[in-house]
Design a protein around this motif. Structure first.
Motif, PDB file in Angstrom:
ATOM      1  N   ARG A  34       6.111  -4.639   5.707  1.00 53.91           N
ATOM      2  CA  ARG A  34       6.154  -3.219   6.032  1.00 53.91           C
ATOM      3  C   ARG A  34       5.831  -3.041   7.507  1.00 53.91           C
ATOM      4  NH1 ARG A  34       1.033  -3.471   3.329  1.00 53.91           N
ATOM      5  NH2 ARG A  34       2.218  -4.695   1.860  1.00 53.91           N
ATOM      6  N   LEU A  35       6.274  -1.913   8.063  1.00 54.81           N
ATOM      7  CA  LEU A  35       5.917  -1.597   9.455  1.00 54.81           C
ATOM      8  C   LEU A  35       5.397  -0.171   9.588  1.00 54.81           C
ATOM      9  CD1 LEU A  35       8.403  -3.227  11.992  1.00 54.81           C
ATOM     10  CD2 LEU A  35       5.912  -3.358  11.995  1.00 54.81           C
ATOM     11  N   CYS A  36       6.104   0.801   9.027  1.00 57.44           N
ATOM     12  CA  CYS A  36       5.645   2.184   9.211  1.00 57.44           C
ATOM     13  C   CYS A  36       4.524   2.540   8.246  1.00 57.44           C
ATOM     14  CB  CYS A  36       6.800   3.175   9.134  1.00 57.44           C
ATOM     15  SG  CYS A  36       7.586   3.341   7.527  1.00 57.44           S
ATOM     16  N   ALA A  37       4.375   1.801   7.144  1.00 56.90           N
ATOM     17  CA  ALA A  37       3.288   2.073   6.203  1.00 56.90           C
ATOM     18  C   ALA A  37       1.990   1.499   6.743  1.00 56.90           C
ATOM     19  CB  ALA A  37       3.613   1.451   4.848  1.00 56.90           C
ATOM     20  N   GLY A  45       8.346   6.166   4.898  1.00 57.34           N
ATOM     21  CA  GLY A  45       9.637   5.641   4.452  1.00 57.34           C
ATOM     22  C   GLY A  45      10.694   5.582   5.520  1.00 57.34           C
ATOM     23  N   SER A  46      10.300   5.329   6.762  1.00 59.88           N
ATOM     24  CA  SER A  46      11.291   5.402   7.840  1.00 59.88           C
ATOM     25  C   SER A  46      11.793   4.058   8.346  1.00 59.88           C
ATOM     26  CB  SER A  46      10.738   6.208   9.016  1.00 59.88           C
ATOM     27  OG  SER A  46       9.559   5.623   9.496  1.00 59.88           O
ATOM     28  N   CYS A  47      10.965   3.012   8.320  1.00 60.61           N
ATOM     29  CA  CYS A  47      11.414   1.751   8.958  1.00 60.61           C
ATOM     30  C   CYS A  47      12.295   0.917   8.039  1.00 60.61           C
ATOM     31  CB  CYS A  47      10.219   0.938   9.426  1.00 60.61           C
ATOM     32  SG  CYS A  47       9.308   0.096   8.109  1.00 60.61           S
ATOM     33  N   ARG A  48      12.105   1.064   6.743  1.00 61.26           N
ATOM     34  CA  ARG A  48      12.894   0.372   5.702  1.00 61.26           C
ATOM     35  C   ARG A  48      12.632  -1.129   5.632  1.00 61.26           C
ATOM     36  NH1 ARG A  48      14.842   4.047   1.920  1.00 61.26           N
ATOM     37  NH2 ARG A  48      13.894   5.816   2.955  1.00 61.26           N
ATOM     38  N   VAL A  49      11.626  -1.598   6.352  1.00 59.27           N
ATOM     39  CA  VAL A  49      11.292  -3.026   6.282  1.00 59.27           C
ATOM     40  C   VAL A  49      10.776  -3.393   4.889  1.00 59.27           C
ATOM     41  CG1 VAL A  49       9.693  -4.785   7.203  1.00 59.27           C
ATOM     42  CG2 VAL A  49      10.904  -3.256   8.768  1.00 59.27           C
ATOM     43  N   CYS A  50      10.237  -2.412   4.168  1.00 58.79           N
ATOM     44  CA  CYS A  50       9.686  -2.678   2.838  1.00 58.79           C
ATOM     45  C   CYS A  50      10.749  -2.571   1.740  1.00 58.79           C
ATOM     46  CB  CYS A  50       8.558  -1.707   2.546  1.00 58.79           C
ATOM     47  SG  CYS A  50       9.147  -0.016   2.315  1.00 58.79           S
ATOM     48  N   ALA A  60      12.774   2.099  -0.773  1.00 60.11           N
ATOM     49  CA  ALA A  60      11.640   1.768   0.110  1.00 60.11           C
ATOM     50  C   ALA A  60      10.384   1.667  -0.752  1.00 60.11           C
ATOM     51  CB  ALA A  60      11.473   2.846   1.174  1.00 60.11           C
ATOM     52  N   CYS A  62       7.335   1.553  -0.079  1.00 64.13           N
ATOM     53  CA  CYS A  62       6.148   2.318   0.325  1.00 64.13           C
ATOM     54  C   CYS A  62       6.178   3.748  -0.179  1.00 64.13           C
ATOM     55  CB  CYS A  62       5.976   2.299   1.841  1.00 64.13           C
ATOM     56  SG  CYS A  62       7.252   3.194   2.745  1.00 64.13           S
TER      57      CYS A  62
HETATM   58  S1  FES Z   1       7.057   0.401   5.343  1.00 63.90           S
HETATM   59 FE1  FES Z   1       8.497   1.499   6.518  1.00 63.90          FE
HETATM   60  S2  FES Z   1       9.875   2.303   5.032  1.00 63.90           S
HETATM   61 FE2  FES Z   1       8.305   1.385   3.888  1.00 63.90          FE
END
Ligand code: FES
Ligand code: SF4
Length: 234
Positions: A34-37, A45-50, A60, A62
């Motif tokens: 994760r990155l934005c969480a 829910g913006s970076c979508r890394v999760c 997503a 998170c």
């Molecule tokens: S951690 Fe960024 S969208 Fe879930």
């Protein structure tokens, strides 16, 4: 407390109803990148890394809550490649100087790149021209390294009870702005949570860089996520 049972990559996980997949996985000792969480910040829910697959659909982790009997896939080659590409793109979309950055060894973007085995970006550098705001006596913001995760925006509002940061613009024009002409005109303090939560070297305290020697920094010896994967209380 009502509970649900579901699987992540075939492993049975018991979770609290209403919990997000990311938190439920974490409690079960499974690390979903994760990155934005960030801890207790409201998920964005913006970076979508999760991203994971839930019953076949990409979601997503998170923001998606657990559901009874759900089949969640996380460590598939497809999802690993998807996350790798997202991280790869963040490197070329900004100007990151890992070799010289004070956050090196503590940076979550860099740590994810190590975890994903990224040695060099596969896309062309965009080399954007971005500002550095050094006006504040104790804090600076280098927009070159900002990945627009929004952690500082949420932490400033929800934890510091201020409103120092916000996003302006959309798409490729989206950028982080402060509620003054410069950082020195805001009520930001170096001790604010907003400063602590930045995952990269964008929002930084002055005069504390390079304090921890190479070899002793957070991700020097332990890959990001390993603390979750090796927890004993899971
Ligand atoms: S951690 Fe960024 S969208 Fe879930
Ligand atoms: S300054 Fe840091 S915390 Fe704020 S949006 Fe940029 S990368 Fe995220």
């Amino acid at each position: 407390m009502s509970r649900v049972t579901f699987t992540i990559d075939g492993k049975t996980v018991k979770a609290i109803r209403g919990q997000t997949i990311l938190k439920a996985a974490e409690a079960a000792g499974i690390f979903i990148p994760r990155l934005c969480a960030y801890r207790d910040l409201t998920p964005h829910g913006s970076c979508r890394v999760c991203s994971v697959r839930v019953n076949g659909r990409i979601q997503a982790a998170c923001v998606q809550t657990v559901a009874e009997g759900a089949v969640v896939e996380s460590e598939t080659p497809e999802l690993q490649e998807f996350r790798r590409n997202l991280v790869d793109m963040l490197f070329v979309e900004g100007n990151h100087f890992c070799m010289f950055c004070e956050k090196s060894g503590f940076c979550e973007l860099q740590a994810l790149a190590y975890r994903f085995g990224i040695a060099a970006p596969r896309y062309r550098y965009l080399n954007p021209k971005r500002d550095i705001d050094l006006s504040h006596p104790d804090v600076y913001i280098d927009h070159n390294r900002c990945i627009l995760c929004g952690r500082c925006v949420r932490a400033s509002q929800d934890m510091d009870r201020k409103n120092v940061f916000q996003f302006v613009g959309r798409g490729s024009r989206k950028r982080l702005q402060v509620n003054g002409d410069s950082l020195s005109e805001t009520d930001l303090k170096a001790t604010d949570e907003a400063v602590s939560v930045c995952p990269v070297g964008a929002l930084m305290r002055k005069r504390v860089g390079y304090e921890v020697p190479v070899g002793q920094r957070r991700y020097d010896g332990q890959p990001i996520g390993e603390d979750i994967e090796t927890r004993e209380d899971k």
